[in-house]
Design a protein around this motif. Structure first.
Motif, mmCIF file in Angstrom:
data_model
loop_
_atom_site.group_PDB
_atom_site.id
_atom_site.type_symbol
_atom_site.label_atom_id
_atom_site.label_comp_id
_atom_site.label_asym_id
_atom_site.label_seq_id
_atom_site.Cartn_x
_atom_site.Cartn_y
_atom_site.Cartn_z
ATOM 1 N N ALA A 194 36.211 1.355 -13.503
ATOM 2 C CA ALA A 194 36.322 2.696 -12.908
ATOM 3 C C ALA A 194 35.901 3.756 -13.910
ATOM 4 O O ALA A 194 35.233 4.742 -13.550
ATOM 5 C CB ALA A 194 37.756 2.931 -12.442
ATOM 6 N N ALA A 195 36.271 3.567 -15.190
ATOM 7 C CA ALA A 195 35.892 4.541 -16.207
ATOM 8 C C ALA A 195 34.381 4.581 -16.410
ATOM 9 O O ALA A 195 33.791 5.657 -16.576
ATOM 10 C CB ALA A 195 36.596 4.208 -17.522
ATOM 11 N N ASN A 201 28.532 8.927 -13.438
ATOM 12 C CA ASN A 201 28.434 9.637 -12.150
ATOM 13 C C ASN A 201 28.252 8.678 -10.982
ATOM 14 O O ASN A 201 27.500 8.950 -10.042
ATOM 15 C CB ASN A 201 27.284 10.661 -12.192
ATOM 16 C CG ASN A 201 27.506 11.746 -13.226
ATOM 17 O OD1 ASN A 201 28.612 12.264 -13.355
ATOM 18 N ND2 ASN A 201 26.469 12.073 -13.977
ATOM 19 N N GLY A 202 28.928 7.535 -11.084
ATOM 20 C CA GLY A 202 28.908 6.566 -10.002
ATOM 21 C C GLY A 202 27.726 5.623 -10.005
ATOM 22 O O GLY A 202 27.667 4.700 -9.172
ATOM 23 N N VAL A 203 26.792 5.809 -10.918
ATOM 24 C CA VAL A 203 25.557 5.020 -10.914
ATOM 25 C C VAL A 203 25.773 3.627 -11.510
ATOM 26 O O VAL A 203 25.307 2.617 -10.975
ATOM 27 C CB VAL A 203 24.445 5.758 -11.676
ATOM 28 C CG1 VAL A 203 23.201 4.865 -11.817
ATOM 29 C CG2 VAL A 203 24.088 7.053 -10.962
ATOM 30 N N GLY A 204 26.486 3.534 -12.633
ATOM 31 C CA GLY A 204 26.633 2.283 -13.360
ATOM 32 C C GLY A 204 25.680 2.213 -14.537
ATOM 33 O O GLY A 204 24.803 3.066 -14.715
ATOM 34 N N VAL A 205 25.853 1.191 -15.359
ATOM 35 C CA VAL A 205 25.048 1.044 -16.575
ATOM 36 C C VAL A 205 23.834 0.166 -16.313
ATOM 37 O O VAL A 205 23.794 -0.617 -15.371
ATOM 38 C CB VAL A 205 25.886 0.459 -17.723
ATOM 39 C CG1 VAL A 205 27.039 1.386 -18.076
ATOM 40 C CG2 VAL A 205 26.412 -0.936 -17.386
ATOM 41 N N SER A 220 32.447 -6.515 -15.401
ATOM 42 C CA SER A 220 31.095 -6.286 -15.927
ATOM 43 C C SER A 220 30.085 -6.200 -14.788
ATOM 44 O O SER A 220 29.241 -5.288 -14.747
ATOM 45 C CB SER A 220 30.694 -7.399 -16.895
ATOM 46 O OG SER A 220 31.485 -7.376 -18.055
ATOM 47 N N LEU A 221 30.155 -7.152 -13.851
ATOM 48 C CA LEU A 221 29.254 -7.104 -12.691
ATOM 49 C C LEU A 221 29.430 -5.797 -11.929
ATOM 50 O O LEU A 221 28.450 -5.167 -11.512
ATOM 51 C CB LEU A 221 29.527 -8.277 -11.757
ATOM 52 C CG LEU A 221 28.884 -9.629 -12.080
ATOM 53 C CD1 LEU A 221 29.260 -10.652 -11.012
ATOM 54 C CD2 LEU A 221 27.363 -9.524 -12.191
ATOM 55 N N ALA A 222 30.684 -5.371 -11.765
ATOM 56 C CA ALA A 222 30.964 -4.160 -10.981
ATOM 57 C C ALA A 222 30.579 -2.883 -11.726
ATOM 58 O O ALA A 222 30.569 -1.804 -11.115
ATOM 59 C CB ALA A 222 32.446 -4.118 -10.611
ATOM 60 N N SER A 223 30.268 -2.980 -13.011
ATOM 61 C CA SER A 223 29.888 -1.813 -13.802
ATOM 62 C C SER A 223 28.390 -1.547 -13.790
ATOM 63 O O SER A 223 27.930 -0.527 -14.313
ATOM 64 C CB SER A 223 30.340 -1.989 -15.261
ATOM 65 O OG SER A 223 31.740 -2.099 -15.363
ATOM 66 N N LEU A 224 27.608 -2.468 -13.199
ATOM 67 C CA LEU A 224 26.155 -2.367 -13.262
ATOM 68 C C LEU A 224 25.584 -1.465 -12.170
ATOM 69 O O LEU A 224 26.101 -1.408 -11.053
ATOM 70 C CB LEU A 224 25.527 -3.760 -13.127
ATOM 71 C CG LEU A 224 25.707 -4.706 -14.311
ATOM 72 C CD1 LEU A 224 25.291 -6.119 -13.936
ATOM 73 C CD2 LEU A 224 24.915 -4.213 -15.521
#
Length: 320
Positions: A194-195, A201-205, A220-224
């Motif tokens: 969530a951080a 801005n909601g996009v991910g890395v 990690s998958l959910a952060s992409l």
């Protein structure tokens, strides 16, 4: 010579000091007088029985020292040459034999303890950001275990490249280390996904470098971002369960790779490319190598206890 031997699998207590015959180099090999040996998590897996080895077993693949004897047919090295390696064997010892093709020249300006701390984690960081996923300036990267040996190195290399770096750590002390390495944002593991979404801005890395494994994989998958890349290069918290490829589709055409260093050291030229860039950065001061702890060789058991207990930061060395 003094060496460390495990005669059976088990906890750190199976590591014993022993007197062994000093090895002799064969054709194409070097005898190295070890100045320092790098301690790595894979050796705890080997000692504990997760990875199959033959007993009696002397751990250690990473070391630096000076050439004591030169085997037949070796070119490019002489007695007294300073070398390091990430591909050695039985390096928890005062002497080790090394294939000359896997020896890395240590340049002036890099002491042998630093040279012992760099090959495995330094070349891992190098292949991760250059070959597993080639990070470009302006991209946003999530690095787990930002205060670990690879984490501190990869953060510095990424900042030199112009990337934005978000890291995860477990304590305030480790946060200070990650920030000193140049991390733009430092998060705790709890709620990191969530951080990350909020910070982007909601996009991910663009890419996640994950050496933790089971505990961080889903997050990690959910952060992409869409078409993001997860580089799973370790399993400090345990192995990741089997993954349904449909998850990559549902997450936004994601990519997943599980690399290992050996496949990115395909020949002497590739070894020299990676090692020379890492050593050069250490020599000119652009890469700060943190040696978190040094133990006498005879205290290998305590080094393993501290490593597995997450009581170390940076690199752990054994010194004969």
């Amino acid at each position: 010579m003094h060496a460390i031997v495990a005669r059976q699998s088990g906890g750190p207590e199976v590591l014993e000091s022993a007197e062994l015959e000093r090895p002799t180099p064969g054709p194409g090999q070097l005898l190295i007088k070890v100045a320092a040996t790098g301690v790595n998590f894979i050796e705890t897996y080997q000692r504990g029985g997760m990875y199959k080895v033959d007993y009696p077993f002397t751990p250690g693949s990473e070391a630096a020292g000076t050439v004591e004897e030169v085997g037949e047919g070796v070119q490019g090295f002489t007695v007294g040459s300073r070398v390091a390696t990430a591909e050695g064997q039985q390096c928890y010892a005062e002497y080790t034999v090394l294939d000359a093709a896997k020896a890395l020249p240590v340049p002036d300006g890099v002491d042998l303890h630093t040279a012992a701390a760099l090959p495995l984690q330094g070349m891992t960081a190098h292949y991760l950001i250059n070959s597993s996923f080639n990070v470009q300036p302006g991209q946003t990267v999530l690095v787990h275990a930002g205060a670990g040996g690879v984490g501190l190195l990869i953060t510095q290399l990424l900042k030199t490249r112009g990337a934005r770096v978000i890291t995860t750590v477990s304590t305030d002390e480790k946060e200070e280390l990650a920030r000193a390495a140049g991390a733009d944002e430092v998060l705790r593991y709890d709620g990191f996904t969530a951080a990350v979404r909020e910070l982007t801005n909601g996009v991910g890395v663009d890419v996640v470098y994950d050496g933790v494994g089971k505990d961080t994989f889903d997050g990690s998958l959910a952060s992409l971002r869409t078409r993001g890349f997860l580089v799973l290069f370790g399993a400090a918290s345990g192995a990741v369960p089997p993954v349904d490829p449909q998850r990559l589709n549902a997450g936004g055409s994601l990519s997943l790779t599980r690399p290992k260093l050996a496949d990115f050291l395909g020949n002497p030229q590739e070894r020299l490319w990676r090692s020379s860039e890492i050593f050069r950065a250490a020599a000119d001061g652009s890469l700060n190598v943190r040696i978190g702890a040094s133990y006498p060789l005879a205290e290998a058991r305590r080094a393993h206890e501290d490593l597995e207990g997450r009581r170390t930061t940076g690199k752990v060395l054994l010194v004969p």
